[in-house]
Every structure is written in structure tokens, then in C-alpha cells.
Motif scaffolding. Structure first.
Motif, PDB file in Angstrom:
ATOM      1  N   SER A 201       0.826  -1.341   0.102  1.00 46.27           N
ATOM      2  CA  SER A 201       0.140  -0.140  -0.091  1.00 46.27           C
ATOM      3  C   SER A 201       0.867   1.239  -0.163  1.00 46.27           C
ATOM      4  CB  SER A 201      -0.803  -0.212   1.299  1.00 46.27           C
ATOM      5  OG  SER A 201       0.064   0.100   2.297  1.00 46.27           O
ATOM      6  N   GLY A 202       2.035   1.189   0.313  1.00 42.37           N
ATOM      7  CA  GLY A 202       2.875   2.374   0.308  1.00 42.37           C
ATOM      8  C   GLY A 202       3.447   2.560  -1.103  1.00 42.37           C
ATOM      9  N   ASN A 203       4.301   3.320  -1.303  1.00 40.87           N
ATOM     10  CA  ASN A 203       5.150   3.445  -2.447  1.00 40.87           C
ATOM     11  C   ASN A 203       6.363   2.875  -2.455  1.00 40.87           C
ATOM     12  OD1 ASN A 203       6.206   4.550  -4.829  1.00 40.87           O
ATOM     13  ND2 ASN A 203       5.397   6.640  -4.529  1.00 40.87           N
ATOM     14  N   PHE A 204       6.396   1.644  -2.677  1.00 44.94           N
ATOM     15  CA  PHE A 204       7.555   0.737  -2.310  1.00 44.94           C
ATOM     16  C   PHE A 204       8.750   1.264  -3.468  1.00 44.94           C
ATOM     17  CE2 PHE A 204       9.980  -3.454  -2.665  1.00 44.94           C
ATOM     18  CZ  PHE A 204      10.281  -3.538  -1.241  1.00 44.94           C
ATOM     19  N   ALA A 205       8.119   1.593  -4.864  1.00 42.52           N
ATOM     20  CA  ALA A 205       9.293   1.719  -5.654  1.00 42.52           C
ATOM     21  C   ALA A 205      10.131   3.139  -5.198  1.00 42.52           C
ATOM     22  CB  ALA A 205       8.582   2.137  -6.957  1.00 42.52           C
ATOM     23  N   ALA A 206       9.261   4.209  -4.678  1.00 46.17           N
ATOM     24  CA  ALA A 206      10.115   5.283  -4.429  1.00 46.17           C
ATOM     25  C   ALA A 206      10.916   4.760  -3.034  1.00 46.17           C
ATOM     26  CB  ALA A 206       9.059   6.211  -3.825  1.00 46.17           C
ATOM     27  N   GLY A 207      10.616   4.173  -2.249  1.00 42.52           N
ATOM     28  CA  GLY A 207      11.226   3.776  -1.085  1.00 42.52           C
ATOM     29  C   GLY A 207      12.546   3.068  -1.610  1.00 42.52           C
ATOM     30  N   LEU A 208      12.383   2.009  -2.327  1.00 40.80           N
ATOM     31  CA  LEU A 208      13.586   1.276  -2.793  1.00 40.80           C
ATOM     32  C   LEU A 208      14.630   2.523  -3.554  1.00 40.80           C
ATOM     33  CD1 LEU A 208      12.722  -1.856  -4.567  1.00 40.80           C
ATOM     34  CD2 LEU A 208      14.274  -1.468  -2.739  1.00 40.80           C
ATOM     35  N   ASP A 209      13.931   3.206  -4.122  1.00 39.59           N
ATOM     36  CA  ASP A 209      14.814   4.202  -4.789  1.00 39.59           C
ATOM     37  C   ASP A 209      15.624   5.135  -3.663  1.00 39.59           C
ATOM     38  OD1 ASP A 209      15.672   5.838  -7.127  1.00 39.59           O
ATOM     39  OD2 ASP A 209      14.725   7.378  -6.421  1.00 39.59           O
ATOM     40  N   PHE A 210      14.659   5.517  -2.874  1.00 34.46           N
ATOM     41  CA  PHE A 210      15.617   6.503  -2.171  1.00 34.46           C
ATOM     42  C   PHE A 210      16.674   5.827  -1.131  1.00 34.46           C
ATOM     43  CE2 PHE A 210      15.584   8.578   2.220  1.00 34.46           C
ATOM     44  CZ  PHE A 210      16.105  10.227   1.579  1.00 34.46           C
ATOM     45  N   MET A 211      16.407   4.509  -0.876  1.00 30.58           N
ATOM     46  CA  MET A 211      17.466   3.947   0.185  1.00 30.58           C
ATOM     47  C   MET A 211      18.515   3.255  -0.830  1.00 30.58           C
ATOM     48  SD  MET A 211      16.327   2.896   3.393  1.00 30.58           S
ATOM     49  CE  MET A 211      16.991   1.245   3.558  1.00 30.58           C
ATOM     50  N   PHE A 212      18.190   2.749  -2.082  1.00 29.63           N
ATOM     51  CA  PHE A 212      19.170   2.363  -2.710  1.00 29.63           C
ATOM     52  C   PHE A 212      19.939   2.898  -4.065  1.00 29.63           C
ATOM     53  CE2 PHE A 212      17.350  -1.129  -0.021  1.00 29.63           C
ATOM     54  CZ  PHE A 212      18.612  -1.446   0.724  1.00 29.63           C
ATOM     55  N   SER A 213      19.496   4.284  -4.486  1.00 29.31           N
ATOM     56  CA  SER A 213      20.380   4.747  -5.633  1.00 29.31           C
ATOM     57  C   SER A 213      21.359   5.660  -4.891  1.00 29.31           C
ATOM     58  CB  SER A 213      19.214   5.193  -6.632  1.00 29.31           C
ATOM     59  OG  SER A 213      18.395   6.385  -5.906  1.00 29.31           O
ATOM     60  N   PHE A 214      22.495   5.284  -5.516  1.00 30.91           N
ATOM     61  CA  PHE A 214      23.487   6.085  -4.913  1.00 30.91           C
ATOM     62  C   PHE A 214      23.914   7.538  -5.480  1.00 30.91           C
ATOM     63  CE2 PHE A 214      24.230   1.412  -4.468  1.00 30.91           C
ATOM     64  CZ  PHE A 214      23.991   1.334  -3.312  1.00 30.91           C
ATOM     65  N   ARG A 215      23.029   8.468  -4.988  1.00 37.73           N
ATOM     66  CA  ARG A 215      23.344   9.800  -5.252  1.00 37.73           C
ATOM     67  C   ARG A 215      24.095  10.409  -4.335  1.00 37.73           C
ATOM     68  NH1 ARG A 215      19.056  10.259  -3.319  1.00 37.73           N
ATOM     69  NH2 ARG A 215      17.526   8.797  -3.915  1.00 37.73           N
ATOM     70  N   PHE A 216      25.326  10.826  -4.691  1.00 37.03           N
ATOM     71  CA  PHE A 216      26.221  11.286  -3.834  1.00 37.03           C
ATOM     72  C   PHE A 216      26.173  12.952  -3.202  1.00 37.03           C
ATOM     73  CE2 PHE A 216      27.915   7.261  -4.357  1.00 37.03           C
ATOM     74  CZ  PHE A 216      28.397   7.010  -3.041  1.00 37.03           C
ATOM     75  N   ASP A 217      25.312  13.458  -4.031  1.00 37.69           N
ATOM     76  CA  ASP A 217      25.149  14.914  -3.754  1.00 37.69           C
ATOM     77  C   ASP A 217      24.583  15.383  -2.382  1.00 37.69           C
ATOM     78  OD1 ASP A 217      23.305  13.643  -5.345  1.00 37.69           O
ATOM     79  OD2 ASP A 217      22.061  15.152  -5.527  1.00 37.69           O
ATOM     80  N   GLY A 218      23.766  14.437  -1.543  1.00 37.03           N
ATOM     81  CA  GLY A 218      23.316  14.829  -0.359  1.00 37.03           C
ATOM     82  C   GLY A 218      24.206  14.388   0.731  1.00 37.03           C
TER      83      GLY A 218
END
Ligand code: TRP
Length: 456
Positions: A201-218
Motif C-alpha cells: 500500500s505504500g510507494n515501495f518503488a520510491a522507498g527502494l529508490d530513496f534507500m538504494f540509488s547512490f546519489r552522492f550529492d546529499g
């Protein structure tokens, strides 16, 4: 010496009781509450990656060293370090590692207990149905209401400190052993259910993306330091908790395997919790990933308030958060309690009253930092922020570095590897190399870079 100490403090009944107790110590608010929010504050994926590297290359070897030192010394961390230093021909001042650890344990307990109190509060909130059908904004407002109420926070903090002392007074073996054996599997089961719910029921794709796509700018150097510090915090390293637990461990159990098991579960719970929380954050309007310490207490209630049967789940979930925190908090004062008993002939009750009492008083500062003292800040940091940063990001990695140096450089290699009780020669060599070179250099390097980037 060893035998009489074992009689003085008691021992774990088996290797598995040690593993459960150490997992009970490791899995706590750090995994469920803190990891998701600091990952959120530091931009997600890149932070998670650095964290995993820190666990593998630094956390696991240092944890093995702590258990090894504890079992070999067989006493509270202060006396263990002094004894082993003398035995290895090093300076008695190595016992300072144990001293700093004892102080850090009490400091951490002082704020840990305040946050655990929030979980206690939410058991009641869920049971009372206050959050039935709540929106993201309702939930955020209710949480802000709790933080604005110092009397209520003090009452909850007091209850949690009493719970902690209650178990440690009863001795680690019985209270803790039984609690972790029942609660850890349940906690794990609930996390799976929650994750499935999040996926559904959540937005699993967005959760996955946030946790595991390695953007180093933050990611900043402060973020890297926080990742390192959190690896120590989450594995309960750097203050002697695991060293004390190692002292109660059976002589012949292999340490490496046990530690890998503990670290695996600890990391799994953190990653699952992060995924579940961010899937929900991105599905509920009015919630942001960088909400900070309030993240878990705002997002999960919305979910529980809106799913059928959710309030019951909510009650169970927050009970289990409180229990996970409980089985961790015990390990924050046990090393100090053991030392007071060994060296100053305290009994368990007075030792607990003393250390628990100090943590209780210090906790007042954390309680007030969310309301009356909100504006007394150092830079942007409140009393709680400063305490958290000082203990988790600075003191734990530093004592961890000295533990690695002691086990890797002061103790003789044969003594250290023999004390580990594992037989695979390649893995032993890998451990020793990580302990001697990688861990101290990584910790020292991150500190220097952190300082350097601050100064310029
Ligand atoms: N590891 C626990 C958590 O993640 C907290 C904790 C318990 C701890 N004992 C410790 C942290 C000793 C540092 C040192 O919540």
C-alpha cells in the motif's frame, strides 16, 4: 580470577543465549528509529552504502575484537582492559577505554530512555484509538503535542529507566535471556508484515529508490562521520557493552561466526525498517523523508490509523519497539554495574540506582531540549543533538579505534587469534588485517577529513 568473576556476575547458558542477548542489544531504537531518519537527513542511498561499508570493514572486526577481549578478560570492561594490558606488557592506562565506555553508556541511556518513552506513549495512543483515520498532518501535530509536554515526557522517561534497572537488578541471565528469546522473533515477524504492507500500500518503488540509488550529492563529511558512528551505535560497539557480554560467554564458542550472525540481523532489521518507513513516507501527503527524530513517530501512526485492524497492529508494534529498546538499554548500564560490583563491592541494587539515577537526571536535559530549552542551541544543535553527536559520532568511533589498536597492536597476534576460537586460517588473517590496518585508518581518516572540512 576468571571463575570467581563468572560466579559473581553469572554467565549465558549457551552460545545461542549470547547471540540472542547481543542481538537484543544491537537491535533497538538505532535500527527502527534512528537509522531511517539519519539516512533521510543525509539524502538516502549514498549514506546507506557508506553505512554498509562501515559495518563490514570496521564494525564486524571491532565487534569480534570486543567479544574476544571480553571473554579473555572475563571481567567488567574497565578491569578487563587493565588486566589484559598488564598481561600484554602495555600500560594500565588502557583501562581508560573502559572508563570512557562506562560514561558513554550512561550518557546514551539518558537520551535513549526519553525516546523509548515516546514508544511507550504510542502504545497508549494506538490502544486509545486517537489516531484512527489520521492524516499525515494530524499525526505530525499529535507528535508535536507530545514533545511540547515536558511533564508527560518525564513520566515516560522515568518508567523506562525503572524498567531498565528492574531487569539489570535481576541479573542479565534470567530477565534478559527470557525477554530476548520471546521478543526478537516476534519483532522480526512484525517487521516482515510491515514491509509487506509497505510494499502493498505504500510507494515501495520510491522507498527502494530513496534507500538504494547512490546519489552522492546529499552526502557531506559530517554524513560520513554519522554513518561510521551509527555503525558503532547500531552494533552496540565502542563502549564495552559487547565486551561485557563477551565476558559471560562460553569459553569454547567460535566468536567470528556469532558476530557475523549478530551483524547480519542488525543490518537486516535496519534495512527493512528503512524500506518500510520510506515506502510509507512517499505515499502519505504531508510527510518528508528528512523529518529527523520525529520520522518514525509521524509516519507509522498514519499507516496504522488507516489500515483495517491497524490499531491492534500499532499497539503490538510500539510494544515491540519498546521491548527492542529495553533489551538494548540493559546493555548500556551492565558494564558499569559489573564494574561497581567487582571493584567497589556494590550490590546490584545500589549499583543500578546509582547509574540509573545519573542517567535519569541527565535525561531531563533531553526532555527539555524538545520544548523549554528548544532555543538554547549550539550552532543549530539542541542539548539532545549535541549529546547524540558527541556520543554516537565522536566517542563511540574513537573508543572503537582504541579497541582495534589494542587488540591489533598491543596484544600479541597468537594470543588474540587464539582467543577468538575460530579455526579458518584465511578468515583469521582477514580479520587481523582489517583490525590492524583498515579499522584504525578508516576511523582516523574519517575524523581527520571531518575536522578538515569543518575548519575550512
Ligand atoms: N545498539 C542499540 C541500538 O541500535 C543501542 C545500544 C545498546 C548501544 N547498547 C549500546 C549503542 C552500546 C552503543 C553502545 O538501538
Amino acid at each position: 580470577m576468571n571463575d570467581s568473576n563468572r560466579r559473581l556476575h553469572g554467565t549465558w547458558s549457551s552460545r545461542w543465549t549470547f547471540i540472542l542477548a547481543a542481538t537484543g542489544s544491537a537491535v533497538g531504537l538505532g535500527n527502527i528509529w534512528k537509522f531511517p531518519y539519519i539516512a533521510g537527513e543525509n539524502g538516502g542511498g549514498a549514506f546507506v552504502l557508506i553505512y554498509l561499508v562501515c559495518i563490514l570493514l570496521v564494525g564486524v572486526p571491532v565487534m569480534m575484537a570486543e567479544v574476544m577481549l571480553g571473554r579473555k578478560g572475563g571481567m567488567s570492561p574497565i578491569n578487563t582492559m587493565r588486566h589484559l594490558a598488564e598481561e600484554a606488557g602495555g600500560h594500565r592506562a588502557w583501562s581508560a577505554v573502559g572508563w570512557v565506555g562506562m560514561v558513554v553508556g550512561v550518557l546514551i541511556l539518558s537520551y535513549y530512555s526519553v525516546i523509548a518513552g515516546w514508544a511507550l506513549h504510542y502504545i497508549g495512543e494506538m490502544a486509545g484509538g486517537a489516531l484512527q483515520g489520521a492524516s499525515g498532518r494530524d499525526s505530525a501535530m499529535r507528535f508535536a503535542g507530545l514533545l511540547a509536554d515536558p511533564k508527560r515526557l518525564m513520566a515516560l522517561h522515568t518508567v523506562f529507566i525503572l524498567l531498565t534497572m528492574g531487569v539489570v537488578i535481576g541479573g542479565v541471565t534470567h530477565g534478559l535471556g527470557v525477554a530476548v528469546r520471546t521478543m526478537m522473533p516476534l519483532l522480526f515477524l512484525l517487521l516482515v508484515v510491515l514491509l509487506l504492507y509497505g510494499a502493498d500500500s505504500g510507494n515501495f518503488a520510491a522507498g527502494l529508490d530513496f534507500m538504494f540509488s547512490f546519489r552522492f550529492d546529499g552526502l557531506t563529511w559530517k554524513g560520513v562521520l554519522e554513518a561510521l558512528g551509527h555503525a558503532f551505535f547500531s552494533l552496540s560497539l565502542g563502549m564495552g557493552a559487547i565486551m561485557a557480554y563477551g565476558a559471560y560467554m562460553p569459553e569454547d564458542a567460535p566468536i567470528g561466526k556469532s558476530v557475523v550472525t549478530i551483524a547480519f540481523f542488525d543490518t537486516l532489521v535496519a534495512l527493512m525498517m528503512g524500506l518500510a518507513i520510506f515506502s510509507m513516507v512517499f505515499a502519505v501527503p504531508g510527510l518528508a523523508p528528512d523529518a529527523g527524530p520525529s520520522l518514525m513517530f509521524q509516519t507509522l501512526p498514519v499507516v496504522f490509523g488507516n489500515m483495517s485492524g491497524g490499531l491492534l497492529f500499532g499497539v503490538l508494534f510500539f510494544m515491540l519497539v519498546a521491548l527492542a529498546a529495553w533489551s538494548s538499554s540493559i546493555s548500556l548500564i551492565e558494564p558499569g554495574v559489573a564494574w561497581l560490583i567487582e571493584t567497589h563491592r556494590f550490590n546490584r541494587i545500589t549499583a543500578n540506582l546509582l547509574l540509573g539515577g545519573i542517567a535519569w537526571v541527565l535525561g531531563i536535559g533531553t526532555v527539555l531540549s524538545f520544548n523549554l530549552w528548544q532555543d538554547y542551541t549550539l550552532g543549530d544543535s539542541t542539548f539532545f543533538d549535541v549529546l547524540d553527536f558527541l556520543t554516537a559520532s565522536i566517542l563511540l568511533p574513537l573508543t572503537g579505534m582504541f579497541i582495534a589498536i589494542f587488540a591489533g597492536w598491543v596484544m600479541r597476534k597468537e594470543v588474540a587469534t587464539a582467543a577468538l576460537g575460530d579455526r579458518a586460517p584465511r578468515l583469521l588473517a582477514l580479520w587481523y588485517w582489517l583490525l590492524r590496518y583498515v579499522a584504525p585508518v578508516a576511523i582516523g581518516g574519517i575524523f581527520l577529513f571531518g575536522l578538515y572540512s569543518k575548519l575550512i
